[in-house]
Design an enzyme around this catalytic site. Sequence first.
Site, mmCIF file in Angstrom:
data_model
loop_
_atom_site.group_PDB
_atom_site.id
_atom_site.type_symbol
_atom_site.label_atom_id
_atom_site.label_comp_id
_atom_site.label_asym_id
_atom_site.label_seq_id
_atom_site.Cartn_x
_atom_site.Cartn_y
_atom_site.Cartn_z
ATOM 1 N N GLY A 14 20.200 25.997 -7.479
ATOM 2 C CA GLY A 14 20.207 25.844 -8.860
ATOM 3 C C GLY A 14 21.962 24.625 -8.355
ATOM 4 O O GLY A 14 22.186 23.929 -9.029
ATOM 5 N N ASN A 16 21.302 21.281 -8.087
ATOM 6 C CA ASN A 16 21.975 20.595 -8.373
ATOM 7 C C ASN A 16 21.672 20.344 -9.775
ATOM 8 O O ASN A 16 22.652 19.252 -10.555
ATOM 9 C CB ASN A 16 20.097 19.452 -8.028
ATOM 10 C CG ASN A 16 19.843 18.587 -7.555
ATOM 11 O OD1 ASN A 16 20.373 17.637 -7.695
ATOM 12 N ND2 ASN A 16 19.120 19.385 -6.427
ATOM 13 N N HIS A 113 13.449 15.069 -5.928
ATOM 14 C CA HIS A 113 12.125 15.366 -4.652
ATOM 15 C C HIS A 113 13.165 14.783 -3.405
ATOM 16 O O HIS A 113 14.209 13.325 -2.748
ATOM 17 C CB HIS A 113 11.359 14.404 -4.577
ATOM 18 C CG HIS A 113 10.692 15.129 -3.555
ATOM 19 N ND1 HIS A 113 9.650 15.662 -3.389
ATOM 20 C CD2 HIS A 113 10.293 14.245 -1.753
ATOM 21 C CE1 HIS A 113 8.789 16.367 -2.291
ATOM 22 N NE2 HIS A 113 8.889 15.114 -1.289
HETATM 23 C C1 GRF Z 1 16.224 20.426 -3.885
HETATM 24 O O1 GRF Z 1 16.055 19.703 -2.353
HETATM 25 C C2 GRF Z 1 14.923 19.447 -4.698
HETATM 26 O O2 GRF Z 1 14.994 18.318 -3.825
HETATM 27 C C3 GRF Z 1 14.009 19.887 -4.518
HETATM 28 O O3 GRF Z 1 14.438 21.089 -4.435
HETATM 29 C C4 GRF Z 1 15.171 21.539 -4.409
HETATM 30 C C5 GRF Z 1 16.213 22.205 -5.182
HETATM 31 O O4 GRF Z 1 17.399 22.636 -4.799
HETATM 32 N N1 GRF Z 1 13.041 19.447 -5.128
HETATM 33 P P1 GRF Z 1 18.721 23.449 -5.535
HETATM 34 O O5 GRF Z 1 18.113 24.570 -6.101
HETATM 35 O O6 GRF Z 1 18.770 21.978 -6.371
HETATM 36 O O7 GRF Z 1 20.156 23.704 -4.827
#
Ligand code: GRF
Length: 209
Positions: A14, A16, A113
């Site tokens: 999480g 992001n 992504h």
């Molecule tokens: C990110 O690297 C995103 O690009 C991919 O999954 C990962 C999620 O990371 N789709 P987080 O859970 O937000 O740390």
Amino acid sequence: MKPLKLGVLGSGKGSNFVALAEAISQGEVPAEIVLVASDLANAPILLQARERGLPTHACRASSYRTKLEPEIEEELAQTLAKAQAELLVLAGYMRVLKKPFLGRFGGRIINIHPSLLPSFPGLKAWEQALQARVTQTGCTVHWVDETVDGGTVIRQFKVSVHPGDTAESLHARIQEAEHRILPEVVRDLAIGKIPWPEDPRKNGGRWKV
Ligand code: GRF
């Protein structure tokens, strides 16, 4: 301007989501997170959301790894609709969303992504980049359609591959870039700087959910 209502979907740590939530609380993004949902009941993203006092939804356990049973996905859709989510943000959501779900929310789902799409769709894109010996990779925010990582690109950010990079070091650098562009894209959608496939603010109102 009314804040844009966001539903965030994730399966992992999480980071992001945290970057987005912090940008919102610092007043950088005119949005409000109305629900954080996960296909995994013990996903750290849900803990991060609860720590911030945000509503969460954990899907019932699925017997598939790459998708949800139609009835579980329908429950997810209903919960997001009830929360009145206007834009769905896939932030590390690891299952493919099916047609009925996309039919309901299509045109207002974005995904982040960790590569410069169309290069390296699918899993562990940073490892794919290392194996391909490219000198530059990055991250992409794109609209979600029925393809895997194939929807229209909204914004990309380049990240150099350094000599001696490991999967971990490269992924960490890509994630720093992700944490910048995801909040920026959400802000630009909220303020109408990026066009929507179907703008929720047309016809005098927000999306009917
Ligand atoms: C990110 O690297 C995103 O690009 C991919 O999954 C990962 C999620 O990371 N789709 P987080 O859970 O937000 O740390």
